[in-house]
Design an enzyme around this catalytic site. Structure first.
Site, PDB file in Angstrom:
ATOM      1  N   GLY A  37      -0.772 -33.613  -3.910  1.00 61.08           N
ATOM      2  CA  GLY A  37       0.200 -33.096  -2.962  1.00 61.08           C
ATOM      3  C   GLY A  37       1.598 -33.614  -3.206  1.00 61.08           C
ATOM      4  O   GLY A  37       2.569 -33.054  -2.722  1.00 61.08           O
ATOM      5  N   GLU A  38       1.721 -34.689  -3.953  1.00 59.98           N
ATOM      6  CA  GLU A  38       3.018 -35.325  -4.180  1.00 59.98           C
ATOM      7  C   GLU A  38       3.784 -34.630  -5.298  1.00 59.98           C
ATOM      8  O   GLU A  38       3.290 -34.497  -6.418  1.00 59.98           O
ATOM      9  CB  GLU A  38       2.772 -36.793  -4.529  1.00 59.98           C
ATOM     10  N   ALA A  39       4.999 -34.202  -5.002  1.00 53.55           N
ATOM     11  CA  ALA A  39       5.806 -33.441  -5.967  1.00 53.55           C
ATOM     12  C   ALA A  39       6.049 -34.212  -7.265  1.00 53.55           C
ATOM     13  O   ALA A  39       6.039 -33.622  -8.351  1.00 53.55           O
ATOM     14  CB  ALA A  39       7.132 -33.047  -5.330  1.00 53.55           C
ATOM     15  N   LYS A  41       4.133 -36.324  -8.780  1.00 54.55           N
ATOM     16  CA  LYS A  41       2.927 -36.282  -9.619  1.00 54.55           C
ATOM     17  C   LYS A  41       2.752 -34.902 -10.238  1.00 54.55           C
ATOM     18  O   LYS A  41       2.393 -34.784 -11.408  1.00 54.55           O
ATOM     19  CB  LYS A  41       1.698 -36.680  -8.805  1.00 54.55           C
ATOM     20  N   ILE A  42       2.986 -33.856  -9.465  1.00 57.77           N
ATOM     21  CA  ILE A  42       2.910 -32.494  -9.998  1.00 57.77           C
ATOM     22  C   ILE A  42       3.931 -32.338 -11.120  1.00 57.77           C
ATOM     23  O   ILE A  42       3.634 -31.752 -12.162  1.00 57.77           O
ATOM     24  CB  ILE A  42       3.131 -31.443  -8.891  1.00 57.77           C
TER      25      ILE A  42
END
Length: 188
Positions: A37-39, A41-42
């Site tokens: 969910g963390e931008a 990490k994406i």
């Protein structure tokens, strides 16, 4: 380089995207894990995908209806490369993830879903300052809207089972096993 980055780098190196259409490669990649969910990490995951896909497909051109290696394009005609750089792949991958979420999220009303024209407008100019071929984007939009990018967790778990013994014996380690309980068994 920290440990997590090294693991991610090694994980991405396992993928063979050579000759795969963009959406097929992205589907293959995203089918192996759940997006966090963390931008931030994406962002790292998409950056690694873009680097790997570009390394294996930097010479691809778009001929109406298909992408292919520049050397196999018909005749002596010079075709422009499909991807200007790895940054264009990175931004396009993010855009496809947003399209996939928009198209297949039941909480978004049909009237508010992204149209093909909106998708094409959203990615205009991201290919090294130029646009991707509209037929490429149109086909990509249709593929994503008609076939959701999703993963089958059971298939992923089976595919990534590791057949190496645990420290002190105890059989193979797999994503099905609980490493914490395995450590507790070993030291109790």
């Amino acid at each position: 380089k920290n440990w997590n980055s090294a693991i991610l780098e090694s994980f991405v190196e396992l993928f063979d995207f050579d000759g795969l259409d963009f959406d097929a490669a992205l589907r293959r990649y995203l089918s192996k894990f759940r997006l966090p969910g963390e931008a931030q990490k994406i962002d790292r995951l998409m950056e690694k995908f873009a680097n790997r896909y570009y390394a294996q497909n930097s010479k691809r051109v778009w001929l109406e209806g298909s992408s292919q290696e520049a050397s196999s394009a018909a005749g002596n005609v010079e075709y422009p490369l499909l991807f200007a750089d790895k940054d264009s792949i990175y931004v396009l991958a993010f855009s496809v993830i947003m399209l996939n979420t928009d198209a297949h999220n039941s909480a978004i009303k049909k009237a508010n879903k992204m149209t093909k024209a909106q998708f094409i407008r959203n990615v205009s100019g991201i290919n090294g300052g130029h646009d991707f071929p509209s037929s490429f984007l149109s086909e990509l939009y249709d593929k994503i809207v008609n076939h959701e990018i999703k993963m089958d967790a059971a298939d992923v778990l089976e595919e990534f089972e590791v057949a190496s013994p645990r420290v002190g014996g105890g059989g193979p380690v797999s994503p099905h096993s609980n490493p914490a309980s395995a450590r507790n068994e070993e030291f109790s």
